[in-house]
Scaffold this motif. Sequence first.
Motif, short mmCIF file in Angstrom:
data_model
loop_
_atom_site.label_atom_id
_atom_site.label_comp_id
_atom_site.label_asym_id
_atom_site.label_seq_id
_atom_site.Cartn_x
_atom_site.Cartn_y
_atom_site.Cartn_z
N THR A 117 0.83 -1.21 0.00
CA THR A 117 0.00 0.00 0.00
C THR A 117 0.86 1.24 0.00
O THR A 117 0.56 2.22 -0.68
CB THR A 117 -0.91 0.03 1.24
OG1 THR A 117 -1.44 -1.26 1.44
CG2 THR A 117 -2.03 1.02 1.05
N GLU A 118 1.99 1.19 0.77
CA GLU A 118 2.90 2.35 0.75
C GLU A 118 3.40 2.62 -0.65
O GLU A 118 3.52 3.75 -1.09
CB GLU A 118 4.12 2.02 1.63
CG GLU A 118 4.04 2.60 3.02
CD GLU A 118 5.24 2.13 3.85
OE1 GLU A 118 5.02 1.66 4.96
OE2 GLU A 118 6.36 2.24 3.32
N ARG A 119 3.73 1.53 -1.36
CA ARG A 119 4.32 1.69 -2.68
C ARG A 119 3.30 2.06 -3.73
O ARG A 119 3.52 2.91 -4.57
CB ARG A 119 4.95 0.36 -3.11
CG ARG A 119 6.14 0.00 -2.37
CD ARG A 119 7.34 0.11 -3.24
NE ARG A 119 8.54 -0.12 -2.52
CZ ARG A 119 9.73 -0.18 -3.09
NH1 ARG A 119 9.82 -0.03 -4.39
NH2 ARG A 119 10.81 -0.40 -2.38
N ALA A 120 2.18 1.30 -3.72
CA ALA A 120 1.25 1.41 -4.85
C ALA A 120 0.09 2.35 -4.58
O ALA A 120 -0.56 2.78 -5.50
CB ALA A 120 0.72 0.02 -5.20
N GLY A 121 -0.16 2.65 -3.31
CA GLY A 121 -1.23 3.58 -3.02
C GLY A 121 -2.58 2.90 -2.89
O GLY A 121 -2.74 1.71 -3.12
N LEU A 122 -3.58 3.73 -2.54
CA LEU A 122 -4.92 3.20 -2.31
C LEU A 122 -5.57 2.76 -3.62
O LEU A 122 -6.46 1.90 -3.61
CB LEU A 122 -5.79 4.27 -1.66
CG LEU A 122 -5.34 4.67 -0.25
CD1 LEU A 122 -6.15 5.87 0.23
CD2 LEU A 122 -5.53 3.52 0.70
N GLY A 123 -5.14 3.34 -4.73
CA GLY A 123 -5.73 2.97 -6.02
C GLY A 123 -5.59 1.48 -6.29
O GLY A 123 -6.46 0.85 -6.87
N LEU A 126 -8.22 -0.36 -4.47
CA LEU A 126 -9.50 -0.15 -5.14
C LEU A 126 -9.64 -1.03 -6.36
O LEU A 126 -10.70 -1.60 -6.61
CB LEU A 126 -9.63 1.31 -5.56
CG LEU A 126 -10.40 2.16 -4.58
CD1 LEU A 126 -10.26 3.60 -4.96
CD2 LEU A 126 -11.86 1.78 -4.60
N ARG A 127 -8.55 -1.12 -7.12
CA ARG A 127 -8.64 -1.93 -8.34
C ARG A 127 -8.82 -3.39 -8.01
O ARG A 127 -9.51 -4.12 -8.72
CB ARG A 127 -7.41 -1.72 -9.22
CG ARG A 127 -7.55 -0.51 -10.12
CD ARG A 127 -6.40 -0.42 -11.09
NE ARG A 127 -5.17 -0.10 -10.39
CZ ARG A 127 -4.85 1.12 -10.01
NH1 ARG A 127 -5.66 2.11 -10.26
NH2 ARG A 127 -3.72 1.34 -9.36
#
Lengths: 136, 375
Positions: A117-123, A126-127
């Motif tokens: 999550t730190e690296r890729a983010g919340l998006g 969601l995906r």
Amino acid sequence: MASSAVYLDADENLEAIISRIDQKSRKIETLLKQSKPVEALKTALEGSPLKTRDERCKSASWIVVHRALMAIRDVDGMFNSLDPEYYDILMKYLYRGLSTGDRPTCDQCLKIHEKLTERAGLGCILRSLADTVNTV
Amino acid sequence: MAAAAIHQFAECITCHAWSPDHSMVAFCPNNNEVHIYKFITDKWEKLHVLSKHDQIVSGIDWGRSSNKIVTVSHDRNSYVWTQEGHDWVPTLVILKLNRAALCVQWSPKENKFAVGSGAKSVCICYYEQDNNWWISKVVRKKHGSSVTSVAWHPNNIFLATTSTDGKCRVFSTFIKGVDTRGSQASTSTDWKFGEQIAQLDLSSMWAFGVRWSPSGKTLAYAGHNSMVYFIDDVETSPASQNLALRDLPLRDILFLSERMVIGVGFDCNPMIFSADETGLWSFIRYLDERKVTTSTSRASQLSEALGKLYGQSKQATSSDSVEPSKPRGGAHENCITCIVPLRKGNDTVVKRFSTSGLDGKIVVWDLENHMDITK
């Protein structure tokens, strides 16, 4: 999701998928013996049967990915060498792992989830939730 | 900071629109009314309250050349408001809908307007001079689910729609007597009314906020799976680019120029997207510079956010989760749902725009000094 009827995938049939997963499994075992857990994970994630609805294929694929996931010790190091294109599919497998409820699996998945999550983010999360077409 | 002005008008704003000279703003404060405010000397004064609708006004558009306001509401009706002296006179437009109307937009020539609805249909309304009223023609059976947003192509005929079935469709809205054939390029005049020109099935999730680029060459829309889709040459040979976002999904987008797009959504911060010379789109940065909050102020922010969430209306995005995981301090405090351009004269490049959101604020952004963004 019909599990009784055999669902013929558009691209390849189930037997082909299962044999591919078997091949992957053997390759992963060799890579793990050579202490290359990141390579093993990449092999496991690559070419996963996302479009099929057959539970056997998905379970077989999950077993292989699970094997590679549990062998990871250095999570940060893993992300340094994992390409971003694998993030979305890794997130989907992490949620599958978290849904098993098995203590060691969940511990490992949570550890990796935090870093991912730190690296890729919340998006990315969601995906993995939103994609009903490509499922693991 | 790119935010030129921040105005707190209400608890929550559904949608907004500006008058042609940008002196007045019309918005719906999450009820059945439309409030029109004017900036007089140093503060905003409420000039008019348009209350004809019975339920929430879900879409407002103010015609730039005609100065007419069109409003649509969940009560399945639409009104066109004309200014006569000091009053706004409503004209009912019968849309023939059996579900709520969700969005509305005037066509570029302002002789038609399109309404997207929860009845899985789009209504195209045009003015009939003989009978002195607006007629609605409905495009039915083409959408799988509610139509969330509509966008007119500069040629005044093509209409793009996004729907909660995840697809973006382009239709022709050619109406005999209203549109003229022959004066445009041959391709756009061969289509009949309601004919589907293209269907884009790129997103598996709800789609929002479709917009055409100023020339009409590129089409862009946001998917609820945190992705933005850019499609070139929809009519002839569609070529799409799927851009995966790092953070939360977008709700609306705006083309500043052929190669610059602003996206707004659940991150409460406008995002800038730009295309390079080869036409490859990418995310540049957030527009608003956020102040990083220290841990001590988090507690006070938490209680502040709690107060806002419980005091907010049903339209707030989350009423269960309370943790504000992002540091606040930006212009908007809650989801931005609407972005409107503020064009100066005949400028092709948009340098000012305004956003409104569920926090009840309308923020005007000015990019005049941000030369790195505007080319």
